[in-house]
Design a protein around this motif. Structure first.
Motif, PDB file in Angstrom:
ATOM      1  N   SER A 113     -46.137 -41.523   3.819  1.00 37.46           N
ATOM      2  CA  SER A 113     -45.461 -40.478   4.611  1.00 37.46           C
ATOM      3  C   SER A 113     -45.943 -40.491   6.062  1.00 37.46           C
ATOM      4  CB  SER A 113     -45.676 -39.090   3.996  1.00 37.46           C
ATOM      5  OG  SER A 113     -47.054 -38.773   3.953  1.00 37.46           O
ATOM      6  N   GLY A 142     -57.129 -35.693   4.066  1.00 40.30           N
ATOM      7  CA  GLY A 142     -56.879 -34.760   2.963  1.00 40.30           C
ATOM      8  C   GLY A 142     -57.999 -33.798   2.665  1.00 40.30           C
ATOM      9  N   SER A 148     -53.803 -35.188   9.633  1.00 45.17           N
ATOM     10  CA  SER A 148     -52.426 -35.640   9.872  1.00 45.17           C
ATOM     11  C   SER A 148     -51.879 -35.046  11.165  1.00 45.17           C
ATOM     12  CB  SER A 148     -51.510 -35.267   8.696  1.00 45.17           C
ATOM     13  OG  SER A 148     -51.352 -33.874   8.602  1.00 45.17           O
ATOM     14  N   GLU A 194     -45.278 -33.711  11.361  1.00 44.19           N
ATOM     15  CA  GLU A 194     -45.936 -32.955  10.288  1.00 44.19           C
ATOM     16  C   GLU A 194     -44.952 -32.580   9.179  1.00 44.19           C
ATOM     17  OE1 GLU A 194     -49.661 -30.918  10.223  1.00 44.19           O
ATOM     18  OE2 GLU A 194     -49.263 -33.033   9.975  1.00 44.19           O
ATOM     19  N   LYS A 195     -43.700 -32.286   9.573  1.00 43.43           N
ATOM     20  CA  LYS A 195     -42.681 -31.946   8.564  1.00 43.43           C
ATOM     21  C   LYS A 195     -42.386 -33.145   7.665  1.00 43.43           C
ATOM     22  CE  LYS A 195     -39.445 -29.892  11.197  1.00 43.43           C
ATOM     23  NZ  LYS A 195     -38.354 -29.019  11.655  1.00 43.43           N
ATOM     24  N   ILE A 197     -44.551 -35.448   6.901  1.00 44.75           N
ATOM     25  CA  ILE A 197     -45.742 -35.669   6.057  1.00 44.75           C
ATOM     26  C   ILE A 197     -45.908 -34.572   5.005  1.00 44.75           C
ATOM     27  CG2 ILE A 197     -48.265 -35.873   6.072  1.00 44.75           C
ATOM     28  CD1 ILE A 197     -47.967 -37.098   8.933  1.00 44.75           C
ATOM     29  N   HIS A 198     -45.690 -33.314   5.428  1.00 42.54           N
ATOM     30  CA  HIS A 198     -46.030 -32.184   4.543  1.00 42.54           C
ATOM     31  C   HIS A 198     -44.847 -31.382   4.008  1.00 42.54           C
ATOM     32  CE1 HIS A 198     -50.296 -32.645   5.118  1.00 42.54           C
ATOM     33  NE2 HIS A 198     -50.160 -32.606   6.426  1.00 42.54           N
ATOM     34  N   PRO A 201     -44.864 -27.491   6.854  1.00 45.08           N
ATOM     35  CA  PRO A 201     -46.141 -27.086   7.452  1.00 45.08           C
ATOM     36  C   PRO A 201     -45.993 -25.776   8.219  1.00 45.08           C
ATOM     37  CG  PRO A 201     -45.109 -28.750   8.803  1.00 45.08           C
ATOM     38  CD  PRO A 201     -44.219 -28.570   7.606  1.00 45.08           C
ATOM     39  N   ASP A 205     -51.774 -26.308  12.482  1.00 43.06           N
ATOM     40  CA  ASP A 205     -52.643 -27.473  12.706  1.00 43.06           C
ATOM     41  C   ASP A 205     -52.263 -28.226  13.973  1.00 43.06           C
ATOM     42  OD1 ASP A 205     -53.641 -26.692  10.278  1.00 43.06           O
ATOM     43  OD2 ASP A 205     -53.587 -28.685   9.369  1.00 43.06           O
ATOM     44  N   THR A 244     -53.272 -27.484  -2.890  1.00 44.44           N
ATOM     45  CA  THR A 244     -53.135 -26.301  -2.030  1.00 44.44           C
ATOM     46  C   THR A 244     -52.058 -25.354  -2.550  1.00 44.44           C
ATOM     47  OG1 THR A 244     -53.865 -27.563  -0.119  1.00 44.44           O
ATOM     48  CG2 THR A 244     -52.663 -25.534   0.334  1.00 44.44           C
ATOM     49  N   LYS A 245     -50.920 -25.930  -2.941  1.00 48.44           N
ATOM     50  CA  LYS A 245     -49.801 -25.101  -3.403  1.00 48.44           C
ATOM     51  C   LYS A 245     -50.207 -24.254  -4.617  1.00 48.44           C
ATOM     52  CE  LYS A 245     -45.772 -27.064  -2.714  1.00 48.44           C
ATOM     53  NZ  LYS A 245     -44.591 -27.943  -2.925  1.00 48.44           N
TER      54      LYS A 245
END
Length: 388
Positions: A113, A142, A148, A194-195, A197-198, A201, A205, A244-245
């Protein structure tokens, strides 16, 4: 022309988890960086016209011919560098195919990603030009330290510094900074990375990494704040991975089972963050006022950690760090999601190096990784040519 960009990682000083439930939280930049070096090459210098991405710390290199990228993206339009926009689903599919062709090793498949985000940002800002991009980082991946985001910010900074939409004076030696509006542009582009990758977000960050210093945030509103005193933390990476979720969901479930008690917990965290903000922003007059402030910061960290434990997000590895640092009368708290990840230990200004060495040795003997970081440093910085 070679350009280098560096962007700091981040920690959450107070308010993690509670911020999801309306409390104030404080994030800060740390002097551990991701650095991106961009060297644009002409076709003759580059041979076939290649785009190279080197992840130095991992010993990985990815190569794409510009011709191949053009084939894949032939029917897709990319945005202007001055107008950040999300990567469409069609574009994501086309770029994902370019990433898959690289045969990323199974053990490093989590990087896919990030490589996808790299390609999207590079093509969007620089277009289809050959170049070599080299990435190095002080930040463990991580671990909740914003690796990231610092990658996306440093990459966007380097790309935009070599575009027509930013203006930097090339004559000064050393690290330079963009103006406010240019930093805003970097931040918007980094958020798009970031979107990729995550997924979803918060944007915290990349904002901390772009602008540096500290950020207070509540209900989606971000406020930049500056520290009036130097702060240093020992960051212990427990190397325990976490979901995290699932941790966020667990706190919400506990809040639904005990609404009044958890409401009081979140309210207490809100007060801690606000007091923390007041203490670190107020000016320091003498050594005595520094010591008084440091003692208050230590107490606030201990209280915040106790509240995080009551939310159910601590972990055996975190408790080991807490017990170890407490032996040396040092205050610690988890940072970020919890359930493993990293722990912050406050290092007072007058603490002897011998004590710090002993603490680190003991934590390392438990299998943990230790980093010392200054808190509230500058954000994105750019450097041209060989100067640094």
């Amino acid at each position: 022309m070679e350009v280098r960009a560096r962007a700091p990682g981040k920690i959450i000083l107070s308010g993690e988890h509670a911020v999801v439930h309306g409390s104030t939280a404080i994030a800060a930049s740390i002097d551990l960086y991701t650095q991106v070096t961009l060297q644009k090459l002409s076709d003759s210098e580059n041979g076939e016209g290649l785009l190279k991405l080197q992840l130095k710390d991992m010993g990985l290199e990815f190569l794409w011919s510009i011709t191949r990228i053009k084939e894949r993206l032939r029917d897709l339009s990319t945005p202007l560098p001055s107008q950040p926009m999300a990567c469409s689903s069609e574009c994501t599919e086309s770029i994902a195919a370019l990433v898959e062709e690289q045969n990323i090793p199974e053990a490093k498949v989590g990087l896919a990603s990030g490589v996808l985000a790299f390609l999207w940002l590079y093509i969007s800002i620089q277009g289809l030009k050959p170049a070599t991009v080299v990435v190095t980082s002080d930040l463990p991946l991580g671990s909740g330290l914003g690796s990231s985001a610092s990658f996306c910010v440093a990459l966007c900074g380097a790309l935009l510094a070599q575009s027509d939409v930013t203006t930097l004076d090339l004559s000064p030696q050393g690290w330079l900074t963009f103006g406010e509006s240019e930093l805003e542009l970097v931040n918007k582009w980094a958020f798009e990375g970031e979107k990729i990758i995550h997924g979803k977000p918060s944007g915290i960050d990349n904002t901390v990494s772009t602008f540096g210093n500290m950020i207070m945030f509540k209900l989606g509103k971000l406020t930049c704040i500056k520290s009036g005193m130097p702060l240093r933390m020992l960051i212990t990476n427990t190397k325990v991975g976490r979901n995290t979720k699932a941790l966020v969901a667990g706190v919400s479930e506990r809040a639904s089972r005990h609404p009044d008690a958890m409401s009081a917990v979140f309210s207490a965290v809100d007060y801690i963050s606000k007091e923390f903000s007041t203490i670190i922003q107020s000016p320091v007059h003498d050594d005595l006022s520094v010591i008084e402030k440091e003692e208050k910061i230590e107490e606030l960290m201990e209280m915040n950690q106790g509240l995080l434990q009551s939310m159910g997000v601590s972990h055996a590895s975190i408790e080991t760090v807490l017990r170890t640092t407490l032996k040396y009368k040092l205050s610690s708290k988890l940072t970020g999601a919890g359930g493993g990840g990293c722990v912050l230990t406050f290092l007072p200004a007058l603490l002897s190096a011998t004590v710090v060495d002993k603490v680190i040795a003991e934590l390392k003997s438990c299998g943990f990784e230790c980093l010392i970081a200054g808190i509230g440093v500058k954000g994105l910085e750019i450097c041209f040519g060989g100067s640094s």
